[in-house]
Motif scaffolding. Structure first.
Motif, mmCIF file in Angstrom:
data_model
loop_
_atom_site.group_PDB
_atom_site.id
_atom_site.type_symbol
_atom_site.label_atom_id
_atom_site.label_comp_id
_atom_site.label_asym_id
_atom_site.label_seq_id
_atom_site.Cartn_x
_atom_site.Cartn_y
_atom_site.Cartn_z
ATOM 1 N N THR A 218 13.267 -19.720 -37.690
ATOM 2 C CA THR A 218 12.739 -20.067 -39.009
ATOM 3 C C THR A 218 13.718 -19.654 -40.108
ATOM 4 O O THR A 218 14.489 -18.699 -39.955
ATOM 5 C CB THR A 218 11.393 -19.373 -39.267
ATOM 6 O OG1 THR A 218 11.590 -17.954 -39.322
ATOM 7 C CG2 THR A 218 10.374 -19.713 -38.186
ATOM 8 N N SER A 220 14.064 -18.429 -44.225
ATOM 9 C CA SER A 220 13.305 -17.480 -45.055
ATOM 10 C C SER A 220 13.923 -17.438 -46.440
ATOM 11 O O SER A 220 14.943 -18.095 -46.700
ATOM 12 C CB SER A 220 13.328 -16.076 -44.429
ATOM 13 O OG SER A 220 14.604 -15.478 -44.605
ATOM 14 N N GLY A 293 9.611 -27.138 -44.067
ATOM 15 C CA GLY A 293 8.413 -26.711 -44.773
ATOM 16 C C GLY A 293 8.205 -27.515 -46.030
ATOM 17 O O GLY A 293 7.072 -27.887 -46.380
ATOM 18 N N THR A 378 12.636 -22.507 -47.691
ATOM 19 C CA THR A 378 12.478 -21.158 -47.125
ATOM 20 C C THR A 378 11.458 -21.124 -45.995
ATOM 21 O O THR A 378 11.190 -20.051 -45.456
ATOM 22 C CB THR A 378 12.049 -20.179 -48.226
ATOM 23 O OG1 THR A 378 10.793 -20.614 -48.769
ATOM 24 C CG2 THR A 378 13.091 -20.108 -49.323
ATOM 25 N N THR A 379 10.887 -22.289 -45.632
ATOM 26 C CA THR A 379 9.843 -22.325 -44.590
ATOM 27 C C THR A 379 10.141 -23.382 -43.534
ATOM 28 O O THR A 379 9.232 -23.982 -42.960
ATOM 29 C CB THR A 379 8.462 -22.591 -45.215
ATOM 30 O OG1 THR A 379 8.525 -23.799 -46.002
ATOM 31 C CG2 THR A 379 8.015 -21.430 -46.069
ATOM 32 N N SER A 381 11.506 -24.725 -39.811
ATOM 33 C CA SER A 381 11.419 -24.151 -38.466
ATOM 34 C C SER A 381 11.931 -25.140 -37.433
ATOM 35 O O SER A 381 11.778 -26.357 -37.583
ATOM 36 C CB SER A 381 9.973 -23.775 -38.132
ATOM 37 O OG SER A 381 9.127 -24.913 -38.165
#
Length: 531
Positions: A218, A220, A293, A378-379, A381
């Protein structure tokens, strides 16, 4: 003196390397082991794995495969056999004779493909067993450097971040064994990226997987200090090398993944920050499941890079032109694909780096949530499962004395070739084999044919670099005059009783261009060519 010489000739050589055991498609052991190889008086070989244990409590015994034929070529000896053996009890302290399961299995079919090159042995052994009503297919691969350890992402360790006193763990992350992320990174800016975990154990596995886990990577934000996280994307990254965070500017090449075989640092599991490689793989295959994200139209892709090097220092992204590169396999446009599992197949480019004349000794694999440093959200995956290095072995053509074998088809194993002049004898140097592989091993065994006009019988074995796939072809040479004299003979109304190939095997469907022995009902035997 004769006794001493005889004793020396019978001595076995012990080879120590990594042994990987895969049972019914599932890796169940990966450990240092020993295989002994002894040359017999008749020039055949005996391979022994003594005290073979699948897993604790599953004691197999001594696996000894004798009378294995060896073929020399390309500075190595190739060993191959397919036979049935009996497994004998081992000799381990605390294990009784009745605790060895091997002797109770009776006849055990085994197939061995091995290569001895200098002081290194590489072997691939397929064993078929029956446990009650359950068949067991066991593959034993000996010799490190053909696949990346833990490439199924089944085993993890804790990568810990300590406070200033070096005793108290402040943050930890689950990193796959032999793979690394930010918690084990180095560099002046490490504290800004390693305070948040980027890798996790996942039970989401690719379709048809025999495993139970994958790794989740992921992105961040950037943690300025505890409790304060800036909304700046720090790409989630996983590598077989070591990550370095050396600049606050995400695009600076001081932020990279690197390998160096002289790097003595180890991770929390005791593994080095590099992956050895002893061959030239043809492609990378891996399963991924990726999503952003928040959709980033400018930077929508995840990325994977695999770089084969000679083991000296190399970093990705590069800070200069490197001359130690052997090949690259890269996909910088991994799309979300509806957030579904997808299999990527990425070929290695050797041609671009051929002028480096570098020898393959290590591989740096880097997988990131975005192809652009600092790109994405930032999200983001990406799940990763079952990373594999692919080694080809398909033969695409055979030349004899510089001339292509006409009508070659890799599914057809036997060929007859006419040689101009009155001597049809050939040597191994007269055989040239083309394959679709960068590191395939080719072995040629030459035997003489006895009859007038006949030349040589070449047995060609082509083996993938990891010893898992092989194919065999035979080429028999004759003088062109001899073949020209062989025709489709009229039967004079006599019926054909049987047709045999030159090996003496009966043939029911003769192939065009092949030489056969035709036996007629009147007793006549004629050598013919199928037109």
């Amino acid at each position: 003196m004769m006794l001493a010489a005889s004793s020396a000739a019978a001595m076995a050589t012990d080879y120590n390397d990594q042994l990987v055991v895969v049972m019914n498609g599932m890796e169940i052991a990966n450990k240092p082991s020993t295989i002994s190889v002894e040359q017999n008086e008749d020039k055949t070989y005996k391979l022994s794995i003594n005290n073979f244990v699948l897993t604790p409590g599953m004691n197999v015994g001594n696996i000894v495969v004798d009378n294995v034929k060896g073929v020399d070529g390309n500075g190595a000896t190739y060993l191959a056999t397919n036979q049935t053996i009996q497994i004998t009890p081992g000799d381990l302290e605390g294990v009784g004779e009745k605790d060895w399961m091997g002797p109770g299995l009776g006849d055990v079919p085994v197939e061995v493909k091995a290569e001895v090159r200098g002081d290194k042995l590489t072997a691939n052994i397929d064993i078929s067993m029956q446990m009650g009503d359950s068949p067991l297919t066991i593959n034993v691969n000996f010799g490190s450097g053909y696949q990346i350890k833990n490439s199924g992402f089944e085993d993890f360790h804790k990568a810990n971040l300590y406070d200033a006193d070096g005793v108290t763990v402040t943050t930890s992350s689950d990193e796959p064994n032999a793979w690394h992320s930010f918690m084990s990174c180095t560099g002046e800016m490490a504290s800004f990226v390693n305070s948040l975990p980027h890798t996790f154990i996942s039970d989401s596995v690719r379709p048809g997987s025999n495993g139970e886990k994958s790794v989740l990577i992921t992105s961040s934000g950037v943690q300025l200090f505890p409790g304060v996280v800036l909304p700046i994307a720090a790409n989630g990254t996983l590598t077989t090398g070591q990550l370095q965070a050396g600049s606050a500017d995400a695009t600076n090449t001081l932020n990279n993944a690197f390998l160096d075989l002289t790097n003595e640092a180890v991770d929390g599991n005791g593994d080095p920050f590099y992956s050895m490689l002893n061959a030239r793989p043809d492609s990378v295959a891996v399963w991924v499941k990726f999503k952003q994200g928040e959709a980033d139209e400018e930077d929508p892709y995840a990325t994977l890079s695999a770089v084969v090097t000679d083991g000296t220092y190399y970093q990705d992204p590069e800070d200069k032109e490197y001359s130690n590169i052997v090949a690259k396999a890269q996909d910088k446009e991994i799309a979300t694909n509806g957030y579904a599992w997808q299999r990527l197949a990425i070929p290695f480019d050797y041609e671009t780096y051929a002028a480096n004349n570098a020898e393959a000794k290590a591989i740096l694999v880097t997988i990131s949530t975005n192809a652009t440093p600092g790109g994405g959200s930032t999200t983001d995956s990406i799940f990763v499962d079952d990373f594999e290095l692919i080694y080809n072995s398909t033969v695409t053509g055979i030349n004899v004395k510089g001339e292509a074998v006409e009508g070659f088809n890799n599914a057809t194993s036997d060929y007859v070739v006419g040689i101009a002049g009155d001597n049809a004898d050939i040597t191994a140097d007269d055989i040239e084999v083309q394959t679709n592989a960068n590191g395939a091993k080719v072995f040629v065994d030459i035997a003489d044919l006895d009859e007038a006009g006949e030349g040589s019988w070449a047995t060609i074995t082509v083996l993938s670099a990891d010893l898992k796939n092989s194919s065999t072809y035979t080429v028999k040479t004759f003088t062109e005059d001899y073949l020209t004299g062989v025709t489709n003979v009229a039967t004079d109304s006599n019926e054909v009783e049987a047709i045999y190939n030159l090996n003496g095997q009966r043939v029911y469907t003769p192939a065009k261009g092949q030489v056969y022995i035709t036996k007629y009902a009147n007793g006549k035997t004629v050598k013919t060519v199928k037109k």
